[in-house]
Design an enzyme around this catalytic site. Structure first.
Site, short mmCIF file in Angstrom:
data_model
loop_
_atom_site.label_atom_id
_atom_site.label_comp_id
_atom_site.label_asym_id
_atom_site.label_seq_id
_atom_site.Cartn_x
_atom_site.Cartn_y
_atom_site.Cartn_z
N ASP A 138 0.84 -1.67 -0.03
CA ASP A 138 -0.07 -0.08 0.35
C ASP A 138 0.83 1.15 0.39
OD1 ASP A 138 -1.44 -1.90 1.23
OD2 ASP A 138 -2.19 -0.99 2.83
N GLU A 308 -10.17 -2.62 4.57
CA GLU A 308 -9.43 -1.58 4.70
C GLU A 308 -8.58 -0.65 3.94
OE1 GLU A 308 -5.90 -5.85 4.51
OE2 GLU A 308 -6.28 -4.96 3.11
C1 FRU Z 1 -4.29 -3.75 2.81
C2 FRU Z 1 -2.98 -4.14 3.62
C3 FRU Z 1 -3.43 -2.65 4.78
C4 FRU Z 1 -3.02 -3.24 6.33
C5 FRU Z 1 -0.51 -3.40 5.53
C6 FRU Z 1 -0.08 -3.83 5.48
O1 FRU Z 1 -3.29 -4.33 1.75
O2 FRU Z 1 -3.48 -5.38 4.49
O3 FRU Z 1 -4.48 -3.12 5.54
O4 FRU Z 1 -2.59 -2.27 7.05
O5 FRU Z 1 -1.43 -3.90 4.46
O6 FRU Z 1 0.90 -4.86 4.62
#
Ligand code: FRU
Length: 594
Positions: A138, A308
């Site tokens: 992300d 998320e």
């Molecule tokens: C989304 C996610 C988020 C988390 C991160 C961990 O892709 O699962 O929810 O904070 O990636 O790397």
């Protein structure tokens, strides 16, 4: 430094004190103690080696870093760096679990002031951001300050698979070319550093300093909690707040990805937080003390997976302000795996009230645009809502066939609301800065075809990074489309089925697909019948971003051709289609690499 001095240092560093302690599984725990004389310690990684734990402890610190790494057993597939530049002259103790003294990697650690990576590998994009090496997911903490767009991102500096989450960091002045900066935030005793956002604290509400960048992130350890860290040097270094966590975990396992913005109506900071399968809003006057305001999401939208990376922001349309709530979901995307849905409605500073729309609605119908969020603190005079997504899908992200890095982002896109003839939708289109990359332009002549028309080579000697724009007039055809192609008969195909009202994207024959069963799954996006379809396709070696009619539909997709995809084919079923010439062009990306 002369050779003698260099030798002395090398001997000093590597005549280390090695310790061994026996373990039941045959392997042992081995340690090395060394005095730091260089900026980096280079560690060899081998993909097929088992993951071991690497403990990092600096003299004078009570904390011990704990990272997972595939320490090379026989040879290095690539090298990763432990940045020790701020620890010069201290002793470092490095301990590897499940390793013994004969392991090749343990004996081949190197110290260096430079770190060069083989940047040029086959699937390395040219005009998309990808990490210098290692794993990325992300985008985090997107914030603009003093002429710089900051991009932080979920980053594993010790391998090309997910793990050891840090915030990596890069900056850009034009959203198209990026400069790598050192890791911004590293894991600590509260856990790994998961996704979050960043704001500029213009009024010094937190007391860290006027215009401090305050990062708000999830620490993910035994539980997920919200924490803050601040920077008063334009994001170059961050200090974690001593009162962390600012929002402790209330007993919800999935409790993460805070997106914070200043709300003028409520005159306070608002946080949108993903809480299992809802978004919970919190308010704060100082970024440190947070009060729960409301919760949104039950019984609306897609709930096929965990929610998320939310983002809440206003957009104007027809003189009115509407609020958009982005929510990424995994799994449960319209074409499988992860995808980002959105809601349009009103926000009164406390509660989000959705408009009555045919949810779920999706930001992108391709399989490879996830966890996208928008920049904060964009100057009012600019006024854009600029978005960046992670260009992959949790279904197969860890397996894609790049070597020393994994994943890139989408290009930066401007988000806006438009009416699709039935209701409001969220559209996205490349930011205008992308046009700065245009270098050469090729035109090709008018095409009218009843079955197939092939352009064998779009651009001479092109390595697979270009932009194509054209307009298709279906005339009476209800089944037509185009494919990117190469001389190995590989294709990435876009098929417009007007009867079904769908555009399908097929990457089954696009090159390497067998690294994961789920990669070949087809994609579809809803399509409204139009007299003309304006196509803009940004192709960058292993990705294609399709924009139909200036953002009505976008489909973002990875593909891994075994030879450059540098041809284009148009097809239709027995009825003519016209590809108009006036806007046909191919623009090459100017830069060699970002
Ligand atoms: C989304 C996610 C988020 C988390 C991160 C961990 O892709 O699962 O929810 O904070 O990636 O790397």
């Amino acid at each position: 430094m002369n050779l003698f001095q260099r030798l002395l240092i090398t001997i000093f560093i590597f005549s280390t004190i090695s310790c061994t302690s026996a373990k039941t599984d045959g392997y042992v725990e081995v340690s090395k103690e060394m005095k730091i004389k260089s900026s980096y310690l280079l560690i060899p990684v081998e993909e097929k080696a088992p993951e071991v734990i690497m403990y990092v402890k600096y003299e004078g610190s009570n904390e011990q870093g704990k990272y997972y790494i595939r320490l090379a057993r026989e040879k290095a597939d690539y090298w990763v760096k432990l940045d020790v530049s701020k620890q010069r002259d201290k002793n470092l103790t490095l301990t590897f679990d499940n390793t013994d003294k004969s392991v090749w990697g343990f004996n081949n650690l190197k110290e260096s002031d430079i770190f060069n990576v083989e940047y040029d590998e086959t699937y390395r994009p040219v005009f998309h951001f990808s990490p210098e090496y290692g794993w990325m997911n992300d985008p985090n903490g997107l914030v603009y300050l003093d002429g710089e767009y900051h991009l932080f991102y979920q980053y594993n500096p010790y391998g090309t698979k997910w793990g050891n989450m840090h915030w990596g960091h890069a900056v850009s002045t034009d959203l198209t070319s990026w400069t790598y900066l050192p890791v911004a935030i590293a894991p600590d005793t509260l856990g790994d550093i998961f996704s979050g956002s960043a704001v500029v604290d213009i009024n010094n509400t937190a007391g860290f300093g006027k215009n401090a960048i305050v990062a708000v992130y999830t620490a993910s350890g035994k539980k997920q909690q919200q924490c803050i860290a601040y920077s008063t040097d334009r994001g170059r270094t961050f200090t974690k707040y001593s009162g962390n966590p600012v929002i402790p975990n209330p007993g919800i396992a999935d409790f993460r990805d805070p997106k914070v913005s200043w709300n003028e109506v409520a005159k306070q900071w608002i946080m949108a937080l993903a809480t299992k399968q809802t978004v919970t809003f919190y308010g704060s006057a100082d970024l440190k003390n947070w009060t729960r305001l409301s919760e949104f999401g039950q019984g609306i939208g897609s709930h096929a997976g965990v929610w998320e990376c939310p983002d809440l922001f206003p957009l104007n349309i027809d003189g009115k302000t509407k609020w958009v709530l982005l929510v990424s979901i995994n799994p449960g995307g319209p074409n499988g795996g992860s995808a980002t849905q959105y809601f349009i409605g009103d926000f009164d500073g406390k509660t989000f009230l959705p408009d009555n729309l045919p949810y779920p609605l999706w930001v992108d119908y391709g399989r490879d645009n996830y966890a996208g969020v928008t920049w904060s603190n964009i100057p009012q005079a600019d006024g854009r809502r600029i978005f960046l997504g992670w260009m992959s899908n949790w279904d197969y992200a860890n397996d894609v066939p790049s070597k020393i890095f994994r994943s890139s982002n989408t290009i930066a896109r401007n988000l806006f609301l438009k009416n699709n003839g039935k209701h409001l939708v969220l559209a996205s289109y490349p930011v205008k800065e992308m046009e700065l990359l245009r270098d050469k332009t090729n035109n090709f002549s008018d095409i009218q075809t009843k079955n197939k028309a092939i352009i064998e080579e779009l651009v001479k000697n092109n390595a697979g990074s270009y932009e194509v724009t054209f307009e298709i007039e279906p005339m009476k055809s209800e089944n037509f489309g185009f494919s990117l192609r190469n001389s190995n008969n590989e294709m990435l195909s876009y098929h417009f089925d007007l009867h079904a009202g769908i555009v399908r994207l097929d990457r089954q024959k696009s090159g390497l697909t067998d690294f994961n069963d789920k990669f070949s799954v087809g994609m579809g996006a809803p399509l409204t019948t139009k007299n003309i379809y304006k196509i803009r396709l940004l192709v960058d070696k292993a990705s294609a971003e399709l924009f139909v009619n200036e953002g009505d539909i976008t489909m973002t997709s990875l593909f891994f051709p075994t030879e450059t995809m540098n041809g284009l084919e148009f097809f239709t079923e027995n009825t003519s289609i016209k590809i108009t010439t006036d806007r046909q062009k191919i623009d090459l990306a100017k830069r060699e690499a970002i």
